[in-house]
Write an enzyme that holds these catalytic residues in place. Sequence first.
Site, PDB file in Angstrom:
ATOM      1  N   VAL B  12     -27.658   0.331  -2.245  1.00  0.00           N
ATOM      2  CA  VAL B  12     -26.530   1.260  -2.127  1.00  0.00           C
ATOM      3  C   VAL B  12     -26.917   2.660  -2.608  1.00  0.00           C
ATOM      4  O   VAL B  12     -26.584   3.670  -1.966  1.00  0.00           O
ATOM      5  CB  VAL B  12     -25.291   0.742  -2.898  1.00  0.00           C
ATOM      6  N   GLY B 129     -16.583  -3.099   0.550  1.00  0.00           N
ATOM      7  CA  GLY B 129     -17.702  -2.258   0.963  1.00  0.00           C
ATOM      8  C   GLY B 129     -17.193  -0.908   1.424  1.00  0.00           C
ATOM      9  O   GLY B 129     -16.520  -0.189   0.681  1.00  0.00           O
ATOM     10  N   LYS B 201     -13.495  -9.264  -7.107  1.00  0.00           N
ATOM     11  CA  LYS B 201     -12.769  -8.310  -6.254  1.00  0.00           C
ATOM     12  C   LYS B 201     -11.262  -8.504  -6.343  1.00  0.00           C
ATOM     13  O   LYS B 201     -10.511  -7.535  -6.435  1.00  0.00           O
ATOM     14  CB  LYS B 201     -13.255  -8.445  -4.811  1.00  0.00           C
TER      15      LYS B 201
END
Lengths: 409, 409
Positions: B12, B129, B201
């Site tokens: 990332v 994402g 999450k």
Amino acid sequence: MAKIAIMGFGTVGSGVLEVCRRNAGSIARRAGEPVEVKYILDVRDFSASPDAALFVQDIGVILSDPEVKVVVETIGGTKFAYPFVRQCLESGRSVCTSNKEMVATYGAELLALAKAHDAAFLFEASVGGGTPIITPMHQCLAANTISEITGIVNGTTNFMLTKMKREGMDFAQALKLAQELGYAETKDPGDDVDGRDACRKIAILASLACGHHIYPQNVPARGIRQVGVADVRAADALGCAIKLIAWCRLDGKGGVTAGVEPMMVPFTNQLANVDDVFNAVQMTGDMLGDVVFYGKGAGKLPTASAVVADVVDALKNGAAIHDSLFWKPAAPLAGMMENDRPAPYYIRVKRVATTMLHPITGPGREIFFENGEAGYLIEAATAAQIAQIAEKIETMGGEVCVNLRLLAE
Amino acid sequence: MAKIAIMGFGTVGSGVLEVCRRNAGSIARRAGEPVEVKYILDVRDFSASPDAALFVQDIGVILSDPEVKVVVETIGGTKFAYPFVRQCLESGRSVCTSNKEMVATYGAELLALAKAHDAAFLFEASVGGGTPIITPMHQCLAANTISEITGIVNGTTNFMLTKMKREGMDFAQALKLAQELGYAETKDPGDDVDGRDACRKIAILASLACGHHIYPQNVPARGIRQVGVADVRAADALGCAIKLIAWCRLDGKGGVTAGVEPMMVPFTNQLANVDDVFNAVQMTGDMLGDVVFYGKGAGKLPTASAVVADVVDALKNGAAIHDSLFWKPAAPLAGMMENDRPAPYYIRVKRVATTMLHPITGPGREIFFENGEAGYLIEAATAAQIAQIAEKIETMGGEVCVNLRLLAE
């Protein structure tokens, strides 16, 4: 305590008042202070309303009250809304609106005016009702170049097409039901069924994506009046659903094409499964790939809740939003945008044998033949070629009743 | 010119550099000024990189440079990321991160720290994402009280379940393919397949929805190891797809329940059609009804583009974001959250005749019987009752191989 004013106490405007009151606590937490509606501007008589004390008929009252920092515009149309919004912005007040016609017509000008006066001009509710589309687009996709937007942005026609598909209704029956349920205007449902509403919305999204104003009058738009029961069945046979699709495509060199048209959408495409009054907008970003935003496209409280979210944003961030929520003025084009990309097209023809079509259309095949009409799938054509094909068939005494482009998977 | 630093040059982190360079123009337009990566912190040796000059190994370099206003954290885990992020925030620098483990563990503390130092702590990329979820949730749904969140938030398991459904693979085959394609860790795929990633999450989304910290260790989470080919076929027979669902429910009085579990999702539910590595999160707001955000849940450039969007936001709005993107610290619960709402449950049992099940499970019916195993649908049970049923069946010499709750339409 932040004070706001509402201009226009119709469906959305009264919803804004209701949302502000019902979720006062959480709104205060998010805005950093309580939010109170101080004035409601409306020319009608609300003296019998429990909120009679809030009503004013003169915008001067709002403009001369320094306590009012944010004004909600839910009048609709442009005749009164546009000059009123100009006055609010010129006075340095931020404006939050659900008025797609005004944004599609004067968006660039009002955004520039807001910037010049250090105010915000926000319009999340103008596309997708309560569904977040514009904010995630300019904010979360800030690091993306958007190449394509494809969406179902008119709930009324989507409701009608769903009824036609599921219950075998024809256009007239589906329209009647939509009118009875309050989804379509009774007097003139043309804004919805002829694609004008969708056209304004895609013009707004296209403007935001490309950075300069795209005018609805340059976007070819047609609705669903021509779509018949036979077409809905043919779509099913082709593994598709018919949807009124608003789309725009950017070539990365400043070129923009957009349109609104009923299309054949393959079941494998996310949009094919968006039914009833729901809206969904798919965007393609160069870094991100595809994202889809899905939700109810209209309704009093959903739309009002999007306006109130903009109010919270305006109170918190003011003009800072504008670096990303912005597009430049531009002159309208002389004519219509043209979609020159070939695609498969479904046509329904009458008074012409499908064996006669091949020389005119190029490769294609018959989908059905009944009641003197034939459904026919052309392998590839541009919109201009489809118009030429229709002309040729007319000279042969036939008629193309409808043409529907196939959306890619 | 705005200068930023990147901590952690993995997938990332390197994507963030790439996005900043490839879309420099549009990022500058949105941020109001060009954005340049001035430092990259990484302990590894990048002296052969064309960007060698940017690399530093000491965070002190970043902390002592007043030009750096925003720091990206893409180290992952908490060992180094957490103290580094604390230092950045304490120095008044805003931090943008994709690190779900850190946010799920220390979110409330880091948000408070950011607020105290007039900085922003942003983490859009930690869930979904590149797909916008957190920003539309706290911003566009600001005028809503959220009552429910239901989502597919782990792309790896969704890819595996899609392969099991479409190609008849079993768990081991699907896992092997996911590992070959780089979707699952080769050494220990447990974070994905055992539901820990999804648990972090949903803990983040639940915290944001209810306003106080929800700890992953209090959220019962299980993965898809028990799901077999027979279950996938049974799901199809029931008009469902098996999905790993992360969910949370708020009762409006401060009570929160959350969980991660494979579930039977009816085809009529939007989530059933979310396949491959895609993620989708559905939220229910009291004003808005249901909205769904759909897109790729992972990937270098999509995730990086969400981090860069946060950078743009931090540069523009700084701490102003915090009134809505915030939750309070709270102590962890002593035990696990419990879902006491009854629902239909599918179970696969062996070594017990389905005729024996009725007295134990209450009303239900056999779905299939093959190879000594039976699929059985229980009309209504709570999670606790399902555990009791499993115990009883065990005392009879049988076994419940898997249990899957049916998600409502």
